[in-house]
Design a protein around this motif. Sequence first.
Motif, short mmCIF file in Angstrom:
data_model
loop_
_atom_site.label_atom_id
_atom_site.label_comp_id
_atom_site.label_asym_id
_atom_site.label_seq_id
_atom_site.Cartn_x
_atom_site.Cartn_y
_atom_site.Cartn_z
N GLY A 1 -10.46 1.69 -0.30
CA GLY A 1 -11.72 1.32 -0.85
C GLY A 1 -11.01 -0.43 -1.64
O GLY A 1 -11.76 -1.37 -1.22
N SER A 2 -9.47 0.08 -1.97
CA SER A 2 -9.17 -1.42 -2.55
C SER A 2 -8.87 -2.71 -1.12
O SER A 2 -8.88 -3.62 -1.11
CB SER A 2 -7.39 -0.77 -2.75
N LEU B 1 -10.32 5.73 -2.75
CA LEU B 1 -9.33 4.77 -3.57
C LEU B 1 -8.24 3.12 -2.80
O LEU B 1 -8.76 2.34 -2.54
CB LEU B 1 -8.86 5.05 -4.69
N ILE B 2 -8.01 3.71 -2.09
CA ILE B 2 -6.63 2.95 -1.32
C ILE B 2 -7.33 2.19 -0.09
O ILE B 2 -7.86 0.83 -0.11
CB ILE B 2 -5.29 3.25 -0.71
N LEU C 1 0.24 -1.30 0.02
CA LEU C 1 -0.15 -0.07 0.13
C LEU C 1 1.00 1.18 -0.41
O LEU C 1 0.74 2.61 -0.67
CB LEU C 1 -0.64 -0.47 1.03
N ARG D 1 -10.67 -2.74 1.78
CA ARG D 1 -12.02 -3.26 1.43
C ARG D 1 -12.12 -4.39 0.62
O ARG D 1 -12.50 -5.54 1.12
CB ARG D 1 -13.19 -2.71 1.70
N VAL D 2 -11.63 -4.36 -0.70
CA VAL D 2 -12.66 -6.02 -1.89
C VAL D 2 -11.24 -6.14 -1.19
O VAL D 2 -12.28 -7.17 -2.00
CB VAL D 2 -11.46 -4.36 -3.28
N LEU D 3 -10.08 -6.65 -0.94
CA LEU D 3 -9.38 -6.94 -0.65
C LEU D 3 -9.74 -7.87 0.52
O LEU D 3 -9.78 -9.99 0.32
CB LEU D 3 -8.12 -6.92 -0.34
N VAL E 1 -0.78 6.01 -7.15
CA VAL E 1 -1.73 6.51 -6.73
C VAL E 1 -2.34 8.19 -6.22
O VAL E 1 -3.39 9.13 -7.22
CB VAL E 1 -2.72 6.10 -6.19
#
Length: 305
Positions: A283-284, A280-281, A230, A286-288, A237
Amino acid sequence: MKSNYRAIKMLVRNGWKTSHAVKLLVVLIISIAVTWTAWRQIAWAAIHNDLARPSVLVLPIMAWLIWVRRSRFRFVKPGGWAIGLILLLAGAQMYYKGMYVYELRSVYHLGAVLIVAGSVLLVTGRSVLKQFLPAWLILPLLVPIPATLISLIARPLQLLEAQFISAVYGLFGFSVQIIDGQVSSRVVIGNSSLPIENVCKGLPTTLSLMLICYGFVFSSPMRPVVRVILLAITPLVALLCSALALGGTLWLYGGESALVTADYIRAMSQWATLLIAFLLIAGSVRVLVWASVPVHQYHLASTSP
């Protein structure tokens, strides 16, 4: 009230006394007073210099990292002053050499930071450093970036950000031209043209987002490899989001006559850019987690001293 009482009782049980608080206050006042010239210059740069403005985030993020790790106070005990003495002596040496011998502003600014940090650790001890290490590690970022280092980093970042603008706007059919000269460079979209230093200021945005991302990854029980990834993608980003925001500013407010207006819009858009990039970071992550990727550790705080 009960939680405060339990916290005080825990500190007393670990050996903390009122005299420690008095000593801590005294050494803070003395160390800041002795190095006041440096602290005044650091504060002035943070207010008036765009490139030093990210330093205003350091102390709030440090406080946040201590707060989320407050359960570790039960492991903090007084003692082990050697590390504080080492930092204090190193800071005093850097402060003296930087101010009176070599006249290097960044050196005596860093010396001032080390003097204050060493003074605190001289009273509190090594366990405060051990249990809250991520919070201590960002203290040197209070020091404004040296001009020589800025010249090596800022211009390549400006050109890279301009390339991002060119790539993004090229997708929408806009012609973007970057005129890179030896003395100054310009970004041209259609008939609109502005100096690159007035449009692309990716370094402050990148540093600010890296600080925010640092606070984010160390306030969550993440695995070390996830933290490294990250932090590594944060500059990309930041540049992408900054290119979108600053490119829009140039497109909407082209020309020298609107330069002041564009600067105001750019200043406001920088904070919006930070928010978008951080989301964005986050959220990424959370997606993982949603995808059952092993992102988090089991515990935030250590369970042993």
